[in-house]
Design a protein around this motif. Structure first.
Motif, PDB file in Angstrom:
ATOM      1  N   LEU A   2      -1.503  -5.944  -5.944  1.00 61.57           N
ATOM      2  CA  LEU A   2      -2.877  -5.798  -6.130  1.00 61.57           C
ATOM      3  C   LEU A   2      -3.885  -4.280  -5.738  1.00 61.57           C
ATOM      4  CD1 LEU A   2      -4.709  -7.891  -7.502  1.00 61.57           C
ATOM      5  CD2 LEU A   2      -5.879  -8.811  -5.301  1.00 61.57           C
ATOM      6  N   ARG A   3      -4.524  -4.304  -6.633  1.00 63.10           N
ATOM      7  CA  ARG A   3      -5.318  -2.494  -6.542  1.00 63.10           C
ATOM      8  C   ARG A   3      -6.390  -2.699  -7.017  1.00 63.10           C
ATOM      9  NH1 ARG A   3      -3.181   1.396  -3.871  1.00 63.10           N
ATOM     10  NH2 ARG A   3      -5.387   2.534  -4.307  1.00 63.10           N
ATOM     11  N   GLN A   4      -7.462  -2.521  -6.238  1.00 66.58           N
ATOM     12  CA  GLN A   4      -8.699  -2.683  -6.647  1.00 66.58           C
ATOM     13  C   GLN A   4      -9.242  -1.247  -7.716  1.00 66.58           C
ATOM     14  OE1 GLN A   4     -11.267  -4.611  -6.044  1.00 66.58           O
ATOM     15  NE2 GLN A   4     -12.896  -3.473  -7.181  1.00 66.58           N
ATOM     16  N   ASP A   5      -8.484  -0.268  -7.933  1.00 63.50           N
ATOM     17  CA  ASP A   5      -8.972   0.897  -8.322  1.00 63.50           C
ATOM     18  C   ASP A   5      -7.990   1.029  -9.868  1.00 63.50           C
ATOM     19  OD1 ASP A   5      -6.880   1.536  -7.261  1.00 63.50           O
ATOM     20  OD2 ASP A   5      -7.517   3.482  -5.893  1.00 63.50           O
ATOM     21  N   SER A   6      -6.744   0.066  -9.979  1.00 63.16           N
ATOM     22  CA  SER A   6      -6.276  -0.281 -11.075  1.00 63.16           C
ATOM     23  C   SER A   6      -6.912   0.326 -12.692  1.00 63.16           C
ATOM     24  CB  SER A   6      -5.253  -1.392 -11.238  1.00 63.16           C
ATOM     25  OG  SER A   6      -4.345  -0.959 -12.245  1.00 63.16           O
ATOM     26  N   THR A   7      -6.387   0.935 -13.189  1.00 60.48           N
ATOM     27  CA  THR A   7      -6.948   0.729 -14.997  1.00 60.48           C
ATOM     28  C   THR A   7      -5.476   0.020 -15.704  1.00 60.48           C
ATOM     29  OG1 THR A   7      -5.452   2.836 -15.384  1.00 60.48           O
ATOM     30  CG2 THR A   7      -7.597   3.406 -14.753  1.00 60.48           C
ATOM     31  N   ARG A  51       0.209 -12.101 -16.844  1.00 64.54           N
ATOM     32  CA  ARG A  51       0.760 -10.667 -16.010  1.00 64.54           C
ATOM     33  C   ARG A  51      -0.287 -10.964 -14.733  1.00 64.54           C
ATOM     34  NH1 ARG A  51       2.451  -4.858 -18.336  1.00 64.54           N
ATOM     35  NH2 ARG A  51       3.005  -4.969 -16.566  1.00 64.54           N
ATOM     36  N   ALA A  52      -1.505 -11.315 -15.229  1.00 69.96           N
ATOM     37  CA  ALA A  52      -2.703 -11.353 -14.082  1.00 69.96           C
ATOM     38  C   ALA A  52      -2.408 -11.906 -12.937  1.00 69.96           C
ATOM     39  CB  ALA A  52      -3.647 -11.276 -14.198  1.00 69.96           C
ATOM     40  N   LEU A  53      -1.802 -13.577 -13.469  1.00 74.25           N
ATOM     41  CA  LEU A  53      -1.611 -14.448 -12.560  1.00 74.25           C
ATOM     42  C   LEU A  53       0.080 -13.732 -11.743  1.00 74.25           C
ATOM     43  CD1 LEU A  53      -2.507 -17.239 -15.384  1.00 74.25           C
ATOM     44  CD2 LEU A  53      -3.583 -16.377 -13.122  1.00 74.25           C
ATOM     45  N   ASP A  58       2.504 -12.883  -6.679  1.00 72.27           N
ATOM     46  CA  ASP A  58       3.253 -11.539  -6.604  1.00 72.27           C
ATOM     47  C   ASP A  58       2.523 -11.702  -4.595  1.00 72.27           C
ATOM     48  OD1 ASP A  58       5.107 -11.986  -8.194  1.00 72.27           O
ATOM     49  OD2 ASP A  58       4.616 -10.111  -8.703  1.00 72.27           O
ATOM     50  N   GLU A  59       1.522 -12.096  -4.840  1.00 71.30           N
ATOM     51  CA  GLU A  59       0.349 -11.502  -3.607  1.00 71.30           C
ATOM     52  C   GLU A  59       0.195 -13.045  -2.912  1.00 71.30           C
ATOM     53  OE1 GLU A  59      -0.670  -8.785  -2.094  1.00 71.30           O
ATOM     54  OE2 GLU A  59       0.195  -7.988  -3.651  1.00 71.30           O
ATOM     55  N   LYS A  60       0.535 -14.167  -2.594  1.00 71.82           N
ATOM     56  CA  LYS A  60       0.102 -15.741  -2.709  1.00 71.82           C
ATOM     57  C   LYS A  60      -0.681 -15.764  -2.244  1.00 71.82           C
ATOM     58  CE  LYS A  60       5.216 -15.030  -0.282  1.00 71.82           C
ATOM     59  NZ  LYS A  60       5.685 -14.560  -1.360  1.00 71.82           N
ATOM     60  N   THR A  73      -4.519 -20.987  -3.203  1.00 71.99           N
ATOM     61  CA  THR A  73      -3.679 -21.260  -1.462  1.00 71.99           C
ATOM     62  C   THR A  73      -4.182 -21.404  -0.194  1.00 71.99           C
ATOM     63  OG1 THR A  73      -2.269 -20.043   0.424  1.00 71.99           O
ATOM     64  CG2 THR A  73      -4.119 -18.660  -0.526  1.00 71.99           C
ATOM     65  N   THR A  74      -4.183 -22.414  -0.381  1.00 76.65           N
ATOM     66  CA  THR A  74      -5.054 -22.691   1.305  1.00 76.65           C
ATOM     67  C   THR A  74      -4.895 -22.320   2.533  1.00 76.65           C
ATOM     68  OG1 THR A  74      -3.252 -24.641   1.948  1.00 76.65           O
ATOM     69  CG2 THR A  74      -4.825 -25.590  -0.201  1.00 76.65           C
ATOM     70  N   ASP A  75      -3.711 -20.889   2.754  1.00 77.64           N
ATOM     71  CA  ASP A  75      -4.225 -20.424   3.834  1.00 77.64           C
ATOM     72  C   ASP A  75      -5.184 -19.652   3.933  1.00 77.64           C
ATOM     73  OD1 ASP A  75      -3.738 -18.087   5.539  1.00 77.64           O
ATOM     74  OD2 ASP A  75      -1.226 -18.284   5.052  1.00 77.64           O
TER      75      ASP A  75
END
Length: 114
Positions: A2-7, A51-53, A58-60, A73-75
């Motif tokens: 996950l990247r904030q600046d991704s195109t 793909r977004a999901l 992948d980031e849990k 997640t509940t974490d």
């Protein structure tokens, strides 16, 4: 990742969904709408939304249950850590952007010390 600046569009969608989670549009433990519904809302192809999901899984951040769908997640601590990581990325990008303008007008009347 996950990247904030991704195109990449799917990564932008993942960040948008993360923001909705962090802003409590989707609460911890809540079920997300279907991939098709999310794609329709975002105006994208369902494959792009898938793909977004997957990035969020992948980031849990999302948990997929094979028969019932995807859940936030509940974490809470994990969500806080992800938020802090994203804010650090934004801060670094902002600082790099500021540096890209140079140091301004110097005392000798030059720009950026040149």
């Amino acid at each position: 990742m996950l990247r904030q600046d991704s195109t990449k569009r799917y990564n932008q969608l993942a960040v948008d969904l993360l923001k909705k989670i962090l802003n409590r549009h989707y609460l911890p433990g809540s079920k997300l709408p279907s991939t098709r519904e999310l794609a329709k809302q975002a105006g994208v192809n369902p494959n792009t939304m898938q793909r977004a999901l997957q990035v969020l899984q992948d980031e849990k951040i999302l948990i997929k249950q094979s028969t019932t769908g995807r859940y936030v997640t509940t974490d809470i601590q994990h969500l806080k850590n992800i938020r802090n990581r994203m804010l650090e990325q934004i801060k670094q990008n902002y600082q790099e952007e500021i540096r890209s303008y140079g140091s301004g007008f110097e005392n000798d009347g030059t720009i950026g010390g040149k």
